[in-house]
Enzyme design. Structure first.
Site, short mmCIF file in Angstrom:
data_model
loop_
_atom_site.label_atom_id
_atom_site.label_comp_id
_atom_site.label_asym_id
_atom_site.label_seq_id
_atom_site.Cartn_x
_atom_site.Cartn_y
_atom_site.Cartn_z
N HIS A 54 0.85 -1.19 0.00
CA HIS A 54 0.00 0.00 0.00
C HIS A 54 0.89 1.24 0.00
O HIS A 54 2.10 1.15 0.22
CB HIS A 54 -0.93 0.02 1.22
CG HIS A 54 -0.20 0.04 2.52
ND1 HIS A 54 -0.11 -1.07 3.34
CD2 HIS A 54 0.48 1.01 3.16
CE1 HIS A 54 0.59 -0.76 4.41
NE2 HIS A 54 0.97 0.49 4.32
C1 T46 Z 1 2.52 0.56 7.18
C2 T46 Z 1 3.16 -0.71 7.60
C3 T46 Z 1 4.59 -0.56 7.95
C4 T46 Z 1 -5.49 -0.26 12.83
O1 T46 Z 1 -6.68 -0.49 13.19
N1 T46 Z 1 -4.81 0.79 13.35
C5 T46 Z 1 -3.53 1.08 12.99
O2 T46 Z 1 -2.95 2.06 13.50
C6 T46 Z 1 -2.87 0.23 12.04
C7 T46 Z 1 -1.45 0.52 11.60
C8 T46 Z 1 -3.57 -0.83 11.53
N2 T46 Z 1 -4.86 -1.08 11.92
C9 T46 Z 1 -5.56 -2.26 11.38
C10 T46 Z 1 -5.88 -2.20 9.90
C11 T46 Z 1 -5.89 -3.67 9.52
O3 T46 Z 1 -7.16 -4.21 9.79
O4 T46 Z 1 -4.71 -3.39 11.56
C12 T46 Z 1 -4.88 -4.30 10.48
C13 T46 Z 1 -3.53 -4.61 9.82
O5 T46 Z 1 -3.07 -3.42 9.16
P1 T46 Z 1 -2.34 -3.49 7.74
O6 T46 Z 1 -2.93 -4.56 6.93
O7 T46 Z 1 -2.37 -2.10 7.17
O8 T46 Z 1 -0.87 -3.91 8.16
P2 T46 Z 1 0.47 -3.77 7.30
O9 T46 Z 1 1.53 -4.48 8.05
O10 T46 Z 1 0.26 -4.17 5.89
O11 T46 Z 1 0.78 -2.20 7.29
C14 T46 Z 1 1.07 -1.52 8.50
C15 T46 Z 1 0.47 -0.11 8.47
O12 T46 Z 1 -0.95 -0.22 8.25
C16 T46 Z 1 1.06 0.73 7.38
O13 T46 Z 1 0.74 2.08 7.63
O14 T46 Z 1 3.15 1.39 6.56
O15 T46 Z 1 2.48 -1.38 8.67
#
Ligand code: T46
Length: 139
Positions: A54
């Site tokens: 993303h």
């Molecule tokens: C990034 C990389 C390094 C929340 O509810 N609150 C939050 O502050 C965050 C970061 C995530 N979430 C929820 C959203 C999803 O349902 O946690 C779940 C996993 O998030 P995501 O799929 O976005 O995880 P990554 O590891 O792909 O990405 C995360 C961050 O979202 C992103 O900003 O840069 O870590």
């Protein structure tokens, strides 16, 4: 002007004499170019797993890996670069508009993130074609 990602050395205090290890710290605006509204960590991830896929429209981030080894593949829509975080005192500042893929190179490596914005799913772009269109229209 487009902002580029940067790699920084976090401030680091070693206490080898007493075998107490090291201590790193970051101050918003002094060490990084943004204020911090949110901190999160990613843990318990096995080697070769990939996260991310993303970009952010407005969120700045500082990433560092206090334990283990994590690779970041950063894509600004024109070129891709790889950054390896394998020292607790290496920090990576990512401005908005970078597509990122995050690869765990070692079991249970920990990724710490300090973010400039509160969590807002509408601020993410999670489709690569949409990212490329956004870059072309907003660069
Ligand atoms: C990034 C990389 C390094 C929340 O509810 N609150 C939050 O502050 C965050 C970061 C995530 N979430 C929820 C959203 C999803 O349902 O946690 C779940 C996993 O998030 P995501 O799929 O976005 O995880 P990554 O590891 O792909 O990405 C995360 C961050 O979202 C992103 O900003 O840069 O870590």
């Amino acid at each position: 002007m487009k902002k580029s990602y940067s790699i920084i050395n976090l401030r680091n205090i070693q206490n080898e004499e007493k075998d107490l290890g090291g201590l790193t710290f970051v101050e918003e605006l002094n060490d990084i170019p943004f204020g911090i509204k949110r901190i999160y960590s990613i843990y318990g991830t096995k080697a070769e797993k990939r996260r991310g896929f993303h970009s952010h429209k407005s969120n700045w981030q500082l990433l560092f890996c206090p334990y283990g080894c994590i690779e970041l593949i950063l894509d600004d829509g024109y070129e891709k670069n790889v950054v390896v975080l394998d020292k607790p005192y290496t920090g990576l500042i990512i401005p908005p508009n970078y597509w990122r893929e995050i690869v765990w190179k070692q079991d249970n490596s920990v990724l710490m993130v300090a973010a400039s914005e509160m969590y807002d799913p509408d601020e993410y772009i999670r489709d690569y074609d949409e990212f490329m269109t956004y870059i072309q229209n907003n660069a």
